[in-house]
Design a protein around this motif. Sequence first.
Motif, PDB file in Angstrom:
ATOM      1  N   LYS A   1       0.825  -1.212   0.000  1.00  0.00           N
ATOM      2  CA  LYS A   1       0.000   0.000   0.000  1.00  0.00           C
ATOM      3  C   LYS A   1       0.859   1.262   0.000  1.00  0.00           C
ATOM      4  O   LYS A   1       1.983   1.271   0.482  1.00  0.00           O
ATOM      5  CB  LYS A   1      -0.935   0.016   1.215  1.00  0.00           C
ATOM      6  N   GLU A   2       0.253   2.314  -0.539  1.00  0.00           N
ATOM      7  CA  GLU A   2       0.906   3.621  -0.551  1.00  0.00           C
ATOM      8  C   GLU A   2       0.253   4.503   0.509  1.00  0.00           C
ATOM      9  O   GLU A   2      -0.825   4.182   1.016  1.00  0.00           O
ATOM     10  CB  GLU A   2       0.757   4.247  -1.944  1.00  0.00           C
ATOM     11  N   GLU A   3       0.871   5.605   0.825  1.00  0.00           N
ATOM     12  CA  GLU A   3       0.364   6.498   1.885  1.00  0.00           C
ATOM     13  C   GLU A   3      -1.087   6.920   1.649  1.00  0.00           C
ATOM     14  O   GLU A   3      -1.853   7.073   2.585  1.00  0.00           O
ATOM     15  CB  GLU A   3       1.260   7.730   2.046  1.00  0.00           C
ATOM     16  N   LYS A   4      -1.467   7.070   0.396  1.00  0.00           N
ATOM     17  CA  LYS A   4      -2.851   7.475   0.096  1.00  0.00           C
ATOM     18  C   LYS A   4      -3.859   6.416   0.545  1.00  0.00           C
ATOM     19  O   LYS A   4      -5.036   6.710   0.767  1.00  0.00           O
ATOM     20  CB  LYS A   4      -3.020   7.791  -1.389  1.00  0.00           C
ATOM     21  N   ASP A   5      -3.407   5.166   0.688  1.00  0.00           N
ATOM     22  CA  ASP A   5      -4.299   4.087   1.112  1.00  0.00           C
ATOM     23  C   ASP A   5      -4.593   4.136   2.611  1.00  0.00           C
ATOM     24  O   ASP A   5      -5.512   3.475   3.082  1.00  0.00           O
ATOM     25  CB  ASP A   5      -3.699   2.723   0.757  1.00  0.00           C
ATOM     26  N   PHE A   6      -3.810   4.909   3.360  1.00  0.00           N
ATOM     27  CA  PHE A   6      -4.014   5.053   4.801  1.00  0.00           C
ATOM     28  C   PHE A   6      -5.044   6.156   5.034  1.00  0.00           C
ATOM     29  O   PHE A   6      -4.731   7.257   5.446  1.00  0.00           O
ATOM     30  CB  PHE A   6      -2.698   5.380   5.515  1.00  0.00           C
ATOM     31  N   SER A   7      -6.290   5.814   4.747  1.00  0.00           N
ATOM     32  CA  SER A   7      -7.366   6.794   4.805  1.00  0.00           C
ATOM     33  C   SER A   7      -8.628   6.137   5.342  1.00  0.00           C
ATOM     34  O   SER A   7      -8.918   4.979   5.013  1.00  0.00           O
ATOM     35  CB  SER A   7      -7.625   7.329   3.395  1.00  0.00           C
ATOM     36  N   PRO A   8      -9.397   6.881   6.137  1.00  0.00           N
ATOM     37  CA  PRO A   8     -10.674   6.338   6.613  1.00  0.00           C
ATOM     38  C   PRO A   8     -11.664   6.072   5.476  1.00  0.00           C
ATOM     39  O   PRO A   8     -12.660   5.395   5.679  1.00  0.00           O
ATOM     40  CB  PRO A   8     -11.215   7.415   7.558  1.00  0.00           C
ATOM     41  N   ASN A   9     -11.356   6.573   4.300  1.00  0.00           N
ATOM     42  CA  ASN A   9     -12.205   6.313   3.135  1.00  0.00           C
ATOM     43  C   ASN A   9     -11.923   4.944   2.521  1.00  0.00           C
ATOM     44  O   ASN A   9     -12.654   4.487   1.653  1.00  0.00           O
ATOM     45  CB  ASN A   9     -12.012   7.392   2.066  1.00  0.00           C
ATOM     46  N   ASN A  10     -10.863   4.304   2.969  1.00  0.00           N
ATOM     47  CA  ASN A  10     -10.466   2.985   2.482  1.00  0.00           C
ATOM     48  C   ASN A  10     -10.989   1.930   3.464  1.00  0.00           C
ATOM     49  O   ASN A  10     -10.529   1.853   4.602  1.00  0.00           O
ATOM     50  CB  ASN A  10      -8.946   2.923   2.355  1.00  0.00           C
TER      51      ASN A  10
END
Length: 186
Positions: A70-79
Amino acid sequence: MKEELALFYQIFTTTKDAIERFMSMLDPVIEHAKDDHERLYYHHIYEEEEQRLSRLDVLIPLINKFQTEKEEKDFSPNNNEFNRLLQELNLEKFGLHNFVEHLDLALFSFTDEERSTLLNKLRADAYEGYQYVKEKLAAINERFDHDYVDPHAHHDEHHDHLAAPGTPPAANEPNKRRGFTVGSLI
């Protein structure tokens, strides 16, 4: 976040090994229990740790996936997958808490040098892991949910009852709100 995941991975793989060692210690005790009380007591602990092993079999690969793929953008409450990771981590933080207590309980009975030495080592490692996970998850949860309050904070509300005797009490944390927790509906 990847740095925390690397340490979570290490903590939970070490914990998995420790649980397996602890369960191996309990097997003969359960099999040769002197009475039903002793058999049931250790069997109950054994089953709780067995359930943790099955949860760790889900959590460890999930941590690894986020750590490596995973990339940093994947560390999201939207995921949704990231939300699942946070839920699993929060659940296993409580599992670590229980594991330390199970080791403490075993130390009352297993007083021979070989087993008490092993139990004390497992306990020290689990307690250190618990403290790290607790601290890091509080920061992660706050980063992604500003109203988050640990539903298990009441375990350490007045002091850290898992700390070794003579350890100064941890600072009290105010409890803003409590939600449903594992076991709160029982």
